[in-house]
Enzyme design. Structure first.
Site, short mmCIF file in Angstrom:
data_model
loop_
_atom_site.label_atom_id
_atom_site.label_comp_id
_atom_site.label_asym_id
_atom_site.label_seq_id
_atom_site.Cartn_x
_atom_site.Cartn_y
_atom_site.Cartn_z
N ASN A 9 0.88 -1.18 0.00
CA ASN A 9 0.00 0.00 0.00
C ASN A 9 0.92 1.23 0.00
O ASN A 9 1.48 1.56 1.03
CB ASN A 9 -0.89 -0.05 1.25
CG ASN A 9 -1.69 1.23 1.45
OD1 ASN A 9 -1.76 2.07 0.54
ND2 ASN A 9 -2.29 1.38 2.63
N TRP A 10 1.02 1.86 -1.16
CA TRP A 10 1.98 2.96 -1.29
C TRP A 10 1.46 4.26 -0.70
O TRP A 10 2.19 5.25 -0.62
CB TRP A 10 2.36 3.17 -2.76
CG TRP A 10 3.08 2.00 -3.39
CD1 TRP A 10 3.44 0.83 -2.78
CD2 TRP A 10 3.53 1.89 -4.74
NE1 TRP A 10 4.08 0.01 -3.67
CE2 TRP A 10 4.15 0.63 -4.88
CE3 TRP A 10 3.46 2.74 -5.85
CZ2 TRP A 10 4.70 0.20 -6.09
CZ3 TRP A 10 4.01 2.32 -7.06
CH2 TRP A 10 4.62 1.06 -7.17
N LYS A 11 0.20 4.27 -0.30
CA LYS A 11 -0.42 5.48 0.27
C LYS A 11 -0.15 6.69 -0.64
O LYS A 11 -0.09 6.52 -1.86
CB LYS A 11 0.08 5.70 1.71
CG LYS A 11 -0.12 4.44 2.57
CD LYS A 11 0.06 4.68 4.04
CE LYS A 11 -0.11 3.36 4.78
NZ LYS A 11 -0.06 3.51 6.22
N HIS A 98 -9.54 1.45 5.04
CA HIS A 98 -8.26 1.62 5.74
C HIS A 98 -8.46 2.58 6.90
O HIS A 98 -9.23 3.54 6.81
CB HIS A 98 -7.22 2.16 4.75
CG HIS A 98 -5.84 2.12 5.32
ND1 HIS A 98 -5.38 3.08 6.20
CD2 HIS A 98 -4.83 1.24 5.17
CE1 HIS A 98 -4.14 2.78 6.56
NE2 HIS A 98 -3.78 1.67 5.94
N GLU A 100 -6.76 4.96 7.95
CA GLU A 100 -6.52 6.39 7.63
C GLU A 100 -7.76 6.99 6.97
O GLU A 100 -8.08 8.17 7.19
CB GLU A 100 -5.28 6.50 6.72
CG GLU A 100 -4.00 6.27 7.53
CD GLU A 100 -2.84 5.68 6.74
OE1 GLU A 100 -2.87 5.70 5.50
OE2 GLU A 100 -1.90 5.17 7.39
N GLU A 170 -5.55 -4.77 10.70
CA GLU A 170 -4.54 -3.73 10.87
C GLU A 170 -4.81 -2.99 12.18
O GLU A 170 -5.59 -2.01 12.19
CB GLU A 170 -4.60 -2.74 9.70
CG GLU A 170 -4.31 -3.37 8.36
CD GLU A 170 -3.68 -2.35 7.41
OE1 GLU A 170 -2.58 -2.63 6.93
OE2 GLU A 170 -4.27 -1.29 7.18
N GLY A 176 2.37 2.34 10.91
CA GLY A 176 3.32 3.43 10.77
C GLY A 176 4.06 3.78 12.06
O GLY A 176 4.72 4.81 12.13
N SER A 216 3.28 -2.01 10.45
CA SER A 216 4.72 -2.09 10.71
C SER A 216 5.34 -3.45 10.34
O SER A 216 6.25 -3.92 11.03
CB SER A 216 5.04 -1.72 12.16
OG SER A 216 4.66 -0.37 12.40
N GLY A 237 2.81 -1.04 4.33
CA GLY A 237 2.87 0.37 3.96
C GLY A 237 4.31 0.79 3.72
O GLY A 237 4.89 0.55 2.66
N GLY A 238 4.92 1.40 4.74
CA GLY A 238 6.27 1.97 4.61
C GLY A 238 7.29 1.06 3.94
O GLY A 238 8.02 1.49 3.05
P1 PGA Z 1 2.79 0.40 7.70
O1 PGA Z 1 1.34 0.62 7.06
O2 PGA Z 1 3.33 -0.90 7.13
O3 PGA Z 1 3.59 1.59 7.26
O4 PGA Z 1 2.61 0.32 9.18
C1 PGA Z 1 0.45 -0.45 6.87
C2 PGA Z 1 -0.85 0.05 6.29
O5 PGA Z 1 -1.30 1.12 6.68
O6 PGA Z 1 -1.47 -0.62 5.44
#
Ligand code: PGA
Length: 256
Positions: A9-11, A98, A100, A170, A176, A216, A237-238
């Site tokens: 997930n590149w956000k 998600h 966010e 999640e 994050g 994470s 994500g990251g």
């Molecule tokens: P993260 O994000 O790996 O940076 O914690 C995961 C996500 O939000 O899907």
């Protein structure tokens, strides 16, 4: 055998050239590993880069997903993107709900439900994200929160075959932050989710539905998380923004 899914997930990251190079590098790296046929890798770039990313991915196990959608086919909804649009650029998956989107954009379980319905109508596989905040966990409400997210998110959605839906657990406190859930903490919730799916959609559906862990995930913790019996992949994500770390996570997920 359950599908194993590693999703990036590149956000709201990358420019056009960065997105294309990253996709090329992931395609290259999975070419070098022999992925078993029940493994899928999924890239979820920002909307403007879906088509250019589609053009460079070639590996048959590499799929394109979107990070969001609007639950209408077309119309006066400035700034929104619909399921038919996503299909037309080659998406097969879409992330829905998600944390966010829930937190920053105020998405409710009802809106998420409408998005899942729209995704299903247009043959996109929704990845429904669920998870509790730290306060909810501390108050012993993890299961109640997830139950509500599943119950309302999936209300009136007909599901018959595994593969029609993916779930991502999640925990909000792990996203994050660098503090992933422990494999044991995640396994407890994954097993609970699978049990819930079995009660509502039957044992075969529950057994075959991939439940991904997100929050994470890094090369260093991926193998232990993915070794849990009910963790069938990761939503990253990251660590998906660098081909090296995403590839290391894919590698960690492979059977040893
Ligand atoms: P993260 O994000 O790996 O940076 O914690 C995961 C996500 O939000 O899907």
């Amino acid at each position: 055998m359950r599908q194993i899914v590693l999703a990036g997930n590149w956000k709201m990251h990358t420019t056009l050239s960065e997105a294309v190079s990253l996709a090329r590098a992931v395609d290259h790296c999975i070419r070098e590993q022999s992925l078993p046929s029940h493994y899928s890798v999924l890239l979820c770039p920002p909307f403007p880069f879906l088509e250019p990313v589609r053009q460079v991915i070639q590996h048959p196990s590499l799929f394109l997903g979107a990070q969001n959608l609007y639950p209408g086919d077309a119309g006066a909804f400035t700034g929104e993107v619909s399921a038919p649009m996503l299909r037309s650029v080659g998406c097969t998956y879409v992330i829905v709900g998600h944390s966010e989107r829930r937190k920053i954009f105020g998405e409710t379980n009802d809106l998420i439900n409408a998005k899942i319905a729209s995704a299903r109508t247009h043959q996109l596989v929704p990845i429904l994200c669920v998870g509790e905040t730290w306060e909810e966990r501390a108050a012993g409400k993890t299961e109640a929160v997830i139950e509500e997210q599943l119950r309302s998110g999936l209300a009136d959605i007909s599901l018959h075959h595994p593969g029609e839906l993916l779930i991502a657990y999640e925990p909000v406190w792990a996203i994050g932050t660098g503090h992933a859930a422990t494999p044991e903490q995640a396994q407890v919730v994954h097993r609970w989710i699978r049990h819930w799916l079995a009660q509502h959609y039957g044992a075969d559906f529950a057994d075959g539905t991939p439940i991904l862990y997100g929050g994470s995930v890094k090369p260093a913790n991926a193998a232990d998380l993915l070794a849990q019996p009910d963790i069938d992949g990761a939503l990253v994500g990251g660590a998906s923004l660098k081909a090296e770390s995403f590839c290391a996570i894919i590698q960690a997920a492979l059977p040893s």
